[in-house]
Structure formats: structure tokens, C-alpha cells
Design an enzyme around this catalytic site. Structure first.
Site, PDB file in Angstrom:
ATOM      1  N   SER A 149      41.523  36.369  37.935  1.00  0.00           N
ATOM      2  CA  SER A 149      41.338  35.461  36.801  1.00  0.00           C
ATOM      3  C   SER A 149      42.616  35.354  35.994  1.00  0.00           C
ATOM      4  O   SER A 149      43.387  36.319  35.889  1.00  0.00           O
ATOM      5  CB  SER A 149      40.209  35.982  35.902  1.00  0.00           C
ATOM      6  N   TYR A 198      36.645  42.746  30.527  1.00  0.00           N
ATOM      7  CA  TYR A 198      36.766  41.790  31.626  1.00  0.00           C
ATOM      8  C   TYR A 198      38.228  41.638  32.041  1.00  0.00           C
ATOM      9  O   TYR A 198      38.559  41.674  33.240  1.00  0.00           O
ATOM     10  CB  TYR A 198      36.189  40.439  31.220  1.00  0.00           C
TER      11      TYR A 198
END
Length: 229
Positions: free
Chosen positions: A141, A156
Site C-alpha cells: 500500500s 496498518y
């Protein structure tokens, strides 16, 4: 691998980017093995892709016994794995910011997004080695990029940063086996995880996954490929 049937295992493949990547690779002649926690959830995908003969296996990437059972199932189909796409990931509760987020949130994010990918790669390594040139693709990501840090989504971001470090280190470790290891940053795409407001293209992200899969045998390894956006 000329003339040889190619097999790719995609985790988290019953929806989102995993399913889009499965469609794309199946259409290009790959035998796709869809891995998901609930194989029954993959039934619509299997029906859609039945022409290409995909199969589904039960796999919880956070449970080593589940991964080992999936390996046994895959071995009943093929003794070689030409590509592994570590796509399974979660974002649930990632918006709960440090220091208020429960410890279980950071634990689950790290287990699924980083440790799970490492476990799957380790378990399936014999099949990847047997292919005589294979590709491991880790879906990461842009949130792991320090340039984007704003104090939010700490766990995250940490999980995807760990995945990036794993990608770079395994690229070195598996080079003698002819296995390339690369990451794909799909962008912010409109999946169940990304939400309907996401501005980037799932199709472009799937093309980038396919491009990373195709790097087997090229020697290109330890890179993060970014979808066009």
C-alpha cells in the site's frame, strides 16, 4: 516454462483485487488457485471462471495449520507453483488511531498483512522452487510510504511497511532459487477494503499484479510496482 501449464495461487481471491487478478491471469492461460478463508465464498468466482478450470482452497493466512492444509490440497493438483500472489489483507478498524486502538487491532493487522504473507511464502516454497523460475507478488500500500505519514493508521501502515521489508529481503534470499519477489502498490481502489469513493482503477491494479507475476525469470526483484494513476 515454454509450453508448460502455469499455476498461480492468489490469496484473498474471492473478491476485490484478488478476483480481478484471477480473471486477468486466467484469461491469459494461467491455472488459477483461489485461496480464501471460506471457499464457499469463492463459488461465484469459480462459476464465472469455470471455463478456465480454476480451483479453490481453504486458507486462513494467520493460521499455520490452515496454510499447511492448503499446501496439501494444492499438491494434489500440481507439484509446481509458478507464481504466488500474497493479496490477502485487512483494513478493519485501522482508522482507530494510536494510542486509543485496542492491542487486538494492531495484532490482527500485522498477522494478516505481513506475517501471513511470510508464512504462506515459506510453506509454498518447495512448489515455487520446483517451478525452476517463479514469482512472488506481495500486495502492499502507498500508506507504507513515509512521505504519506500524517499520524493516522499507525498499525496498518506498520503492517505494510513490514511487508515491504520482507519483500526486499526475500528478493535477496530467494535469488539463488530463481524466485523473484516484488511488491505491488495498487493505489486507492474501489474494493470492499478501499470503499466506493476510491479514485483509482481496479483494472489497472490487476494489470500491475499480472505484470509482477510475469517477472519470473527476468531477474527483476525487490521492487515495488505502482499501478498507473
Amino acid at each position: 516454462m515454454s509450453g508448460e501449464q502455469r499455476y498461480v495461487l492468489i490469496t484473498g481471491a474471492n473478491r476485490g483485487l484478488g478476483l480481478h487478478s484471477a480473471r486477468l491471469l486466467a484469461g491469459r492461460g494461467w491455472s488459477v488457485i483461489l485461496a480464501c478463508r471460506k471457499p464457499e465464498a469463492a463459488a461465484p468466482a469459480l462459476e464465472e471462471l469455470r471455463t478456465y478450470g480454476p480451483t479453490a482452497v481453504r486458507m486462513d493466512v494467520t493460521d499455520p495449520e490452515s496454510v499447511t492444509a492448503a499446501l496439501k490440497s494444492v499438491r494434489s493438483t500440481t507439484r509446481k507453483l509458478h507464481a504466488l500472489v500474497n493479496n490477502a489483507g485487512i483494513f478493519e478498524h485501522a482508522e482507530e488511531h494510536f494510542p486509543g486502538a485496542p492491542a487486538s487491532v494492531s495484532r490482527d493487522l500485522l498477522l494478516t498483512n505481513a506475517w501471513g504473507a511470510l508464512t504462506v511464502t515459506q510453506r509454498f516454497l518447495p512448489l515455487l522452487r520446483a517451478a525452476g523460475g517463479a514469482s512472488v507478488v506481495n500486495v502492499t500500500s502507498q500508506d507504507a510510504d513515509p512521505a504519506d505519514f500524517d499520524g493516522t493508521f499507525t498499525a496498518y501502515r506498520m503492517s505494510k511497511a513490514a511487508l515491504n521489508v520482507m519483500t526486499e529481503n526475500l528478493a535477496v534470499a530467494l535469488r539463488p532459487d530463481g524466485i523473484v519477489v516484488n511488491g505491488v502498490d495498487p493505489g486507492w481502489i474501489p474494493t470492499d477494503m478501499g470503499g466506493p469513493e476510491a479514485p483509482d482503477s481496479v483494472a489497472d491494479a490487476a494489470e500491475t499484479v499480472a505484470a509482477a507475476v510475469a517477472l519470473a525469470g527476468t531477474g527483476r526483484s525487490g521492487e515495488i510496482l505502482r499501478a498507473v494513476r
